[in-house]
Design an enzyme around this catalytic site. Structure first.
Site, PDB file in Angstrom:
ATOM      1  N   ASP A  97      -5.035 -12.135   5.755  1.00  0.00           N
ATOM      2  CA  ASP A  97      -5.684 -11.378   6.839  1.00  0.00           C
ATOM      3  C   ASP A  97      -6.108 -12.255   8.015  1.00  0.00           C
ATOM      4  OD1 ASP A  97      -5.462  -9.317   5.023  1.00  0.00           O
ATOM      5  OD2 ASP A  97      -7.539  -9.457   4.349  1.00  0.00           O
TER       6      ASP A  97
ATOM      7  N   LEU B 211       3.990  -6.042   0.114  1.00  0.00           N
ATOM      8  CA  LEU B 211       5.196  -6.850   0.372  1.00  0.00           C
ATOM      9  C   LEU B 211       4.867  -8.058   1.242  1.00  0.00           C
ATOM     10  CD1 LEU B 211       7.791  -4.008   1.007  1.00  0.00           C
ATOM     11  CD2 LEU B 211       7.780  -5.630  -0.905  1.00  0.00           C
TER      12      LEU B 211
HETATM   13  O1  F6P Z   1      -7.371  -9.379   1.687  1.00  0.00           O
HETATM   14  C1  F6P Z   1      -6.008  -9.320   1.399  1.00  0.00           C
HETATM   15  C2  F6P Z   1      -5.581  -7.896   1.220  1.00  0.00           C
HETATM   16  O2  F6P Z   1      -4.183  -7.892   1.007  1.00  0.00           O
HETATM   17  C3  F6P Z   1      -5.949  -6.960   2.380  1.00  0.00           C
HETATM   18  O3  F6P Z   1      -5.105  -7.099   3.482  1.00  0.00           O
HETATM   19  C4  F6P Z   1      -5.871  -5.624   1.697  1.00  0.00           C
HETATM   20  O4  F6P Z   1      -6.701  -4.675   2.314  1.00  0.00           O
HETATM   21  C5  F6P Z   1      -6.343  -5.927   0.310  1.00  0.00           C
HETATM   22  O5  F6P Z   1      -6.195  -7.314   0.096  1.00  0.00           O
HETATM   23  C6  F6P Z   1      -5.582  -5.185  -0.766  1.00  0.00           C
HETATM   24  O6  F6P Z   1      -6.185  -5.427  -1.979  1.00  0.00           O
HETATM   25  P1  F6P Z   1      -5.538  -4.998  -3.359  1.00  0.00           P
HETATM   26  O7  F6P Z   1      -4.552  -6.065  -3.732  1.00  0.00           O
HETATM   27  O8  F6P Z   1      -6.694  -4.944  -4.289  1.00  0.00           O
HETATM   28  O9  F6P Z   1      -4.864  -3.682  -3.175  1.00  0.00           O
END
Ligand code: F6P
Length: 371
Positions: free
Chosen positions: A151, A296
């Site tokens: 992020d 992805l």
């Molecule tokens: O912080 C990394 C991230 O991939 C975010 O971009 C996203 O909102 C979140 O983690 C998704 O988390 P999870 O893998 O628990 O679905």
């Protein structure tokens, strides 16, 4: 190499969502430690290796040797495993009546380090993990943090590792969507991760030639996007690519949440792409499709930029410990790596500044930001 701090054994933990480059940090930190004559250990799945040793064949802790980290720098994921559930500072404990109560389990981590005679921790993670690292350091554990997240929303570092890989992949996806969108005269709405910051959407959107980019930092008005699509249609550009960050929201609207936050676990964002696509289809009358890039962008091999940044971070984390630093995060401040106090990072988020030249570049080349 001599050690000013008398460190003999260190452990590495990877916490939060994985990011390409984690294994490169682990390899570099391990080699830098071993080359100093230190022992290096990996803790399984964040701190689960400490809390639930019985779950792991090796008891949740294993030695990272030169052999164990050979050939892993280019691999996505983390050989240690990770988790974004069960923050040790707010651990979700099930009570006899079925309710969940938050408890602080950080002392168990300190006791574990004392019992195993491990002198220091390298904590590789995003905001959540670095806040935990800061709390552990405040309690007396020697800790150095390494900034990880696709992020790119961590403060005090030019970039986190994992971000470049996510942006590169998302850009390639946009490149591919241009041709099919144009062939079918469609609008494509592409939803991208990034939580509450629009870094991935902004960087990939500009690089990949998006016509509108909607990010959390700029609440949007879909009429502006409709105008953009109609304007393109009017000049014979009968397709459009609209990038939407998962945390973006309409002016005065709410973020699109898939799953509410639970004790020890953040809320899960998602769904804004489909919502935007529905409105755009209705208002423009154009055939519209949604693509959710989702996880992805988090998989696969790190780009060479992320791989090198990760290796520099891993080696610098060991150097920091060797030089007697603790309660710091290694960070990228071009051209070098520096150490910044963890308290300046923990709990702070880096959003896209509205005056950033990247954003201004988007505006200058005619990309619509929905405002
Ligand atoms: O912080 C990394 C991230 O991939 C975010 O971009 C996203 O909102 C979140 O983690 C998704 O988390 P999870 O893998 O628990 O679905």
């Amino acid at each position: 190499m001599s050690t000013a701090t008398n460190i003999k054994r260190i452990a590495i933990s990877t916490g939060g969502g994985d990011a390409p480059g984690l294994n490169a940090v682990i390899r570099a930190a391990t080699l830098a430690a071993v080359n100093r004559g230190w022992e290096c250990y990996g803790i399984r799945e964040g701190f689960n290796g400490i809390f639930f040793p019985e779950r792991f064949q090796d008891g949740g802790l294993f030695q990272l040797t030169r052999d164990r980290v050979r050939g892993i720098a280019h691999l996505g994921g983390t050989i240690l495993g990770t988790t974004n559930k069960g923050n040790p500072l707010k651990y979700p404990l099930k009570m006899p009546d079925g309710s969940i109560r938050e408890v602080d389990r950080s002392n168990e981590i300190l006791e574990f380090f004392a019992k195993k005679q491990i002198d220091a921790l390298i904590s590789i993670g995003g905001d959540g993990s670095l806040t935990i690292a800061h709390a552990l350091a405040e309690k007396g554990l020697k800790v150095v943090g390494v900034p990880k997240t696709i992020d790119n929303d961590l403060d005090k570092t030019f970039t986190t590792f994992g971000f470049d890989t996510a942006v590169s992949f998302a850009t390639e996806c946009l490149d591919r969507l241009h041709t099919t969108a144009e062939s079918h005269q469609r609008v494509f709405v592409v939803e991208m991760m990034g939580r509450y910051a629009g870094w991935i959407a902004l960087h990939a959107g500009i690089s990949g030639g998006a016509h509108a980019i909607l990010i959390p930092e700029i609440p949007f008005d879909l009429d502006k996007v409709v105008e953009k699509i109609r304007m393109r249609d009017g000049v014979g550009r009968v397709y459009s690519l609209i990038v939407v960050a998962e945390g973006a929201n309409v002016i005065h609207g709410q973020r699109s949440v898939m799953e509410k936050a639970q004790v020890g676990q953040a809320e899960r964002l998602g769904g804004i792409g489909e919502k935007v696509a529905r409105v755009l289809a209705e208002r423009t009358g154009k055939e519209t499709r949604t693509v959710v890039l989702g996880h992805l962008v988090r998989g696969g091999s790190p780009t060479s930029f992320d791989r090198l940044a990760a290796m520099r971070f891993g080696a610098a984390a060991v150097r920091a410990l060797d030089e007697g630093f603790t309660n710091v995060m290694v960070s990228l401040a071009f051209p070098n790596v520096q150490y910044v106090p963890l308290e300046e990072v923990a709990g702070r988020m880096k959003s896209v500044p509205l005056d950033s030249d990247t954003l201004l570049t988007g505006r200058d080349i005619g990309i619509c930001f929905g405002d």
